[in-house]
Write an enzyme that holds these catalytic residues in place. Sequence first.
Site, PDB file in Angstrom:
ATOM      1  N   ARG A  49     -36.908  -3.589 -15.491  1.00 28.21           N
ATOM      2  CA  ARG A  49     -37.790  -4.552 -16.169  1.00 28.21           C
ATOM      3  C   ARG A  49     -37.031  -5.843 -16.458  1.00 28.21           C
ATOM      4  O   ARG A  49     -35.854  -5.808 -16.819  1.00 28.21           O
ATOM      5  CB  ARG A  49     -38.307  -3.972 -17.495  1.00 28.21           C
ATOM      6  CG  ARG A  49     -39.292  -2.850 -17.277  1.00 28.21           C
ATOM      7  CD  ARG A  49     -40.064  -2.472 -18.527  1.00 28.21           C
ATOM      8  NE  ARG A  49     -40.707  -1.178 -18.284  1.00 28.21           N
ATOM      9  CZ  ARG A  49     -41.846  -1.029 -17.602  1.00 28.21           C
ATOM     10  NH1 ARG A  49     -42.486  -2.084 -17.144  1.00 28.21           N
ATOM     11  NH2 ARG A  49     -42.343   0.178 -17.384  1.00 28.21           N
TER      12      ARG A  49
ATOM     13  N   ILE B  33     -35.769  -8.798 -18.592  1.00 28.28           N
ATOM     14  CA  ILE B  33     -35.411  -8.817 -20.018  1.00 28.28           C
ATOM     15  C   ILE B  33     -36.282  -9.809 -20.794  1.00 28.28           C
ATOM     16  O   ILE B  33     -36.429  -9.693 -22.012  1.00 28.28           O
ATOM     17  CB  ILE B  33     -33.902  -9.157 -20.161  1.00 28.28           C
ATOM     18  CG1 ILE B  33     -33.334  -8.666 -21.464  1.00 28.28           C
ATOM     19  CG2 ILE B  33     -33.648 -10.640 -19.958  1.00 28.28           C
ATOM     20  CD1 ILE B  33     -31.815  -8.699 -21.521  1.00 28.28           C
TER      21      ILE B  33
ATOM     22  N   HIS C 110     -39.734 -10.797  -7.923  1.00 27.09           N
ATOM     23  CA  HIS C 110     -40.466 -10.591  -9.175  1.00 27.09           C
ATOM     24  C   HIS C 110     -41.810  -9.929  -8.871  1.00 27.09           C
ATOM     25  O   HIS C 110     -42.512 -10.345  -7.938  1.00 27.09           O
ATOM     26  CB  HIS C 110     -40.765 -11.924  -9.866  1.00 27.09           C
ATOM     27  CG  HIS C 110     -39.568 -12.687 -10.336  1.00 27.09           C
ATOM     28  ND1 HIS C 110     -39.164 -12.693 -11.654  1.00 27.09           N
ATOM     29  CD2 HIS C 110     -38.687 -13.479  -9.681  1.00 27.09           C
ATOM     30  CE1 HIS C 110     -38.094 -13.469 -11.782  1.00 27.09           C
ATOM     31  NE2 HIS C 110     -37.786 -13.959 -10.599  1.00 27.09           N
TER      32      HIS C 110
ATOM     33  N   HIS D  55     -33.734 -11.268  -5.711  1.00 31.53           N
ATOM     34  CA  HIS D  55     -34.639 -10.369  -6.439  1.00 31.53           C
ATOM     35  C   HIS D  55     -36.074 -10.837  -6.234  1.00 31.53           C
ATOM     36  O   HIS D  55     -36.345 -12.039  -6.169  1.00 31.53           O
ATOM     37  CB  HIS D  55     -34.294 -10.305  -7.929  1.00 31.53           C
ATOM     38  CG  HIS D  55     -34.183 -11.647  -8.577  1.00 31.53           C
ATOM     39  ND1 HIS D  55     -33.040 -12.418  -8.478  1.00 31.53           N
ATOM     40  CD2 HIS D  55     -35.061 -12.363  -9.308  1.00 31.53           C
ATOM     41  CE1 HIS D  55     -33.232 -13.549  -9.131  1.00 31.53           C
ATOM     42  NE2 HIS D  55     -34.460 -13.550  -9.640  1.00 31.53           N
TER      43      HIS D  55
HETATM   44  P1  5GP Z   1     -34.859 -16.062 -11.417  1.00 35.05           P
HETATM   45  O1  5GP Z   1     -35.269 -17.242 -12.243  1.00 35.05           O
HETATM   46  O2  5GP Z   1     -33.393 -16.124 -11.021  1.00 35.05           O
HETATM   47  O3  5GP Z   1     -35.778 -15.835 -10.235  1.00 35.05           O
HETATM   48  O4  5GP Z   1     -35.084 -14.798 -12.317  1.00 35.05           O
HETATM   49  C1  5GP Z   1     -34.077 -14.172 -13.033  1.00 35.05           C
HETATM   50  C2  5GP Z   1     -34.749 -13.233 -14.002  1.00 35.05           C
HETATM   51  O5  5GP Z   1     -33.773 -12.336 -14.493  1.00 35.05           O
HETATM   52  C3  5GP Z   1     -35.362 -13.945 -15.207  1.00 35.05           C
HETATM   53  O6  5GP Z   1     -36.767 -13.685 -15.242  1.00 35.05           O
HETATM   54  C4  5GP Z   1     -34.622 -13.352 -16.396  1.00 35.05           C
HETATM   55  O7  5GP Z   1     -35.451 -13.129 -17.503  1.00 35.05           O
HETATM   56  C5  5GP Z   1     -34.048 -12.057 -15.838  1.00 35.05           C
HETATM   57  N1  5GP Z   1     -32.814 -11.622 -16.459  1.00 35.05           N
HETATM   58  C6  5GP Z   1     -31.749 -12.411 -16.786  1.00 35.05           C
HETATM   59  N2  5GP Z   1     -30.764 -11.673 -17.313  1.00 35.05           N
HETATM   60  C7  5GP Z   1     -31.209 -10.381 -17.318  1.00 35.05           C
HETATM   61  C8  5GP Z   1     -30.621  -9.150 -17.759  1.00 35.05           C
HETATM   62  O8  5GP Z   1     -29.489  -9.072 -18.255  1.00 35.05           O
HETATM   63  N3  5GP Z   1     -31.378  -8.026 -17.626  1.00 35.05           N
HETATM   64  C9  5GP Z   1     -32.636  -8.068 -17.095  1.00 35.05           C
HETATM   65  N4  5GP Z   1     -33.282  -6.908 -17.004  1.00 35.05           N
HETATM   66  N5  5GP Z   1     -33.213  -9.217 -16.669  1.00 35.05           N
HETATM   67  C10 5GP Z   1     -32.502 -10.352 -16.774  1.00 35.05           C
END
Ligand code: 5GP
Length: 111
Positions: free
Chosen positions: A30, A32, A103, A101
């Site tokens: 999930r 965070i 979403h 990743h």
């Molecule tokens: P991005 O913006 O790189 O596509 O998405 C990164 C996602 O990772 C963000 O939605 C953020 O909330 C999530 N995230 C950041 N740090 C952590 C963490 O330590 N654990 C989890 N489960 N999610 C994280």
Amino acid sequence: MVEDCLFCKIVHGEIPSEFLYEDEECVVFRDINPHAPVHLLIVPKRHIRSINDLEHGDASLVGRMFLVAKKMAEAENINKSGYKVLFNVEKGGGQVIFHLHLHLIGGWDRK
Ligand code: 5GP
Ligand code: ZN
């Protein structure tokens, strides 16, 4: 494994996290800071920085990530109501964690 990569640490158990799903190539946990009632991240175990770094041989991994997203949407009971799947790519595309990743976001009107 890349030393200062947060998702490498999660994937390799250096930061304890609950995996909702795991196979040979990817894990799901999930977000965070969820942007919706359901916000999961489908993450390959191997470090790949972003979509820009994908190679021809990664086609089956990326296909698998979408099939895992479909499976998790069913598991979270958002498949019928609908959801979004999204890759943010590099800084201008909103990427903040530079380990690939996908979403999976939904659940606003989960029935
Ligand atoms: P991005 O913006 O790189 O596509 O998405 C990164 C996602 O990772 C963000 O939605 C953020 O909330 C999530 N995230 C950041 N740090 C952590 C963490 O330590 N654990 C989890 N489960 N999610 C994280
Ligand atoms: Zn990584």
